[in-house]
Design an enzyme around this catalytic site. Structure first.
Site, PDB file in Angstrom:
ATOM      1  N   CYS A  65       0.593  -1.196   0.069  1.00  0.00           N
ATOM      2  CA  CYS A  65       0.092   0.035   0.201  1.00  0.00           C
ATOM      3  C   CYS A  65       0.952   1.105  -0.119  1.00  0.00           C
ATOM      4  O   CYS A  65       2.079   0.998  -0.391  1.00  0.00           O
ATOM      5  CB  CYS A  65      -0.902  -0.050   1.254  1.00  0.00           C
ATOM      6  N   HIS A  98      13.520 -14.993  12.603  1.00  0.00           N
ATOM      7  CA  HIS A  98      13.165 -15.053  14.091  1.00  0.00           C
ATOM      8  C   HIS A  98      11.820 -15.105  14.386  1.00  0.00           C
ATOM      9  O   HIS A  98      11.209 -15.793  15.195  1.00  0.00           O
ATOM     10  CB  HIS A  98      13.712 -13.815  14.712  1.00  0.00           C
TER      11      HIS A  98
HETATM   12  C1  RB5 Z   1      -3.957   5.305   0.727  1.00  0.00           C
HETATM   13  O1  RB5 Z   1      -4.045   6.552   0.513  1.00  0.00           O
HETATM   14  C2  RB5 Z   1      -2.891   4.969   1.941  1.00  0.00           C
HETATM   15  O2  RB5 Z   1      -3.548   5.498   3.142  1.00  0.00           O
HETATM   16  C3  RB5 Z   1      -2.756   3.447   1.981  1.00  0.00           C
HETATM   17  O3  RB5 Z   1      -2.098   3.099   0.877  1.00  0.00           O
HETATM   18  C4  RB5 Z   1      -1.997   2.922   3.230  1.00  0.00           C
HETATM   19  O4  RB5 Z   1      -0.727   3.752   3.047  1.00  0.00           O
HETATM   20  C5  RB5 Z   1      -2.485   2.624   4.341  1.00  0.00           C
HETATM   21  O5  RB5 Z   1      -1.834   2.509   5.400  1.00  0.00           O
END
Ligand code: RB5
Length: 150
Positions: A65, A98
Site C-alpha cells: 500500500c 526469528h
Molecule cells: C492510501 O492513501 C493509503 O492510506 C494506503 O495506501 C496506506 O498507506 C495505508 O496505510
C-alpha cells in the site's frame, strides 16, 4: 513456493515490478488485486491475501500500500498471520529468521523498486531459524491468538 500478492491504489505502481520478479523467478503466485489506480480500501486486499495464506493455500503473502502500515495492521488481525512490515533488507531477513513471518507488507511511498525487490528476495529466500527460543516465542504468539481470537 506459492505466493499471494495484493495492493491498494497506493501500491499499484510497484506491484507490476513484483509480478515481473515473481515471473522471472518462476514463482507461482496469485494476484488478488487491486488492478486500477482508483481509490480502494487496503483492508479488502490485505484480508483476501491473509486468508489465502492462513488457510494454507499459499505459503507467503506480499502486500503493498502507500506505507505498508494499513496492510500490516489488517494482516496481523488474521489468525495465523505474522506480518512483517519491512523497509530494509535486514528486517526482511530477520522477520523470517526469528518471527517466521508469512506475510510481508511494503509501502510504495517509502521504498523504490530496487530496494523493494531486494527486500522481497530476502524475505522469500530466508528460512525460519527453528532455534528453540524463536519457536517458543512464535508458539506464545499462537497462544495469544487462541485466547484473543474467536
Ligand atoms: C492510501 O492513501 C493509503 O492510506 C494506503 O495506501 C496506506 O498507506 C495505508 O496505510
Amino acid at each position: 513456493m506459492k505466493v499471494a500478492i495484493g495492493c491498494d491504489h497506493g501500491g499499484i505502481n510497484l506491484k507490476p515490478v513484483l509480478v515481473d520478479y515473481l515471473q522471472k523467478n518462476a514463482i507461482e503466485f496469485k494476484d488478488f488485486g487491486c488492478f486500477t489506480a482508483e481509490s480502494v480500501d487496503y483492508n479488502d486486499y490485505a484480508l483476501q491475501v491473509s486468508n489465502a495464506v492462513a488457510n494454507g493455500e499459499y505459503d507467503f503473502g506480499i502486500l503493498i500500500c502507500g506505507t505498508g502500515i494499513g496492510m500490516s495492521i489488517v494482516a496481523n488481525k488474521v489468525k495465523g498471520i505474522r506480518c512483517g512490515h519491512c523497509h530494509d533488507v535486514f528486517s526482511a531477513k530477520m522477520t523470517r529468521l526469528h518471527n517466521d513471518a508469512n506475510v510481508l507488507a511494503l509501502g510504495e511511498r517509502v521504498v523504490g523498486a530496487g530496494l523493494m525487490l531486494m527486500i522481497v528476495d530476502a524475505f522469500l529466500n530466508t528460512e525460519f531459524s527453528g532455534d528453540q527460543r524463536h519457536v517458543r516465542r512464535v508458539e506464545k504468539i499462537k497462544e495469544i491468538e487462541k485466547k484473543n481470537f474467536k
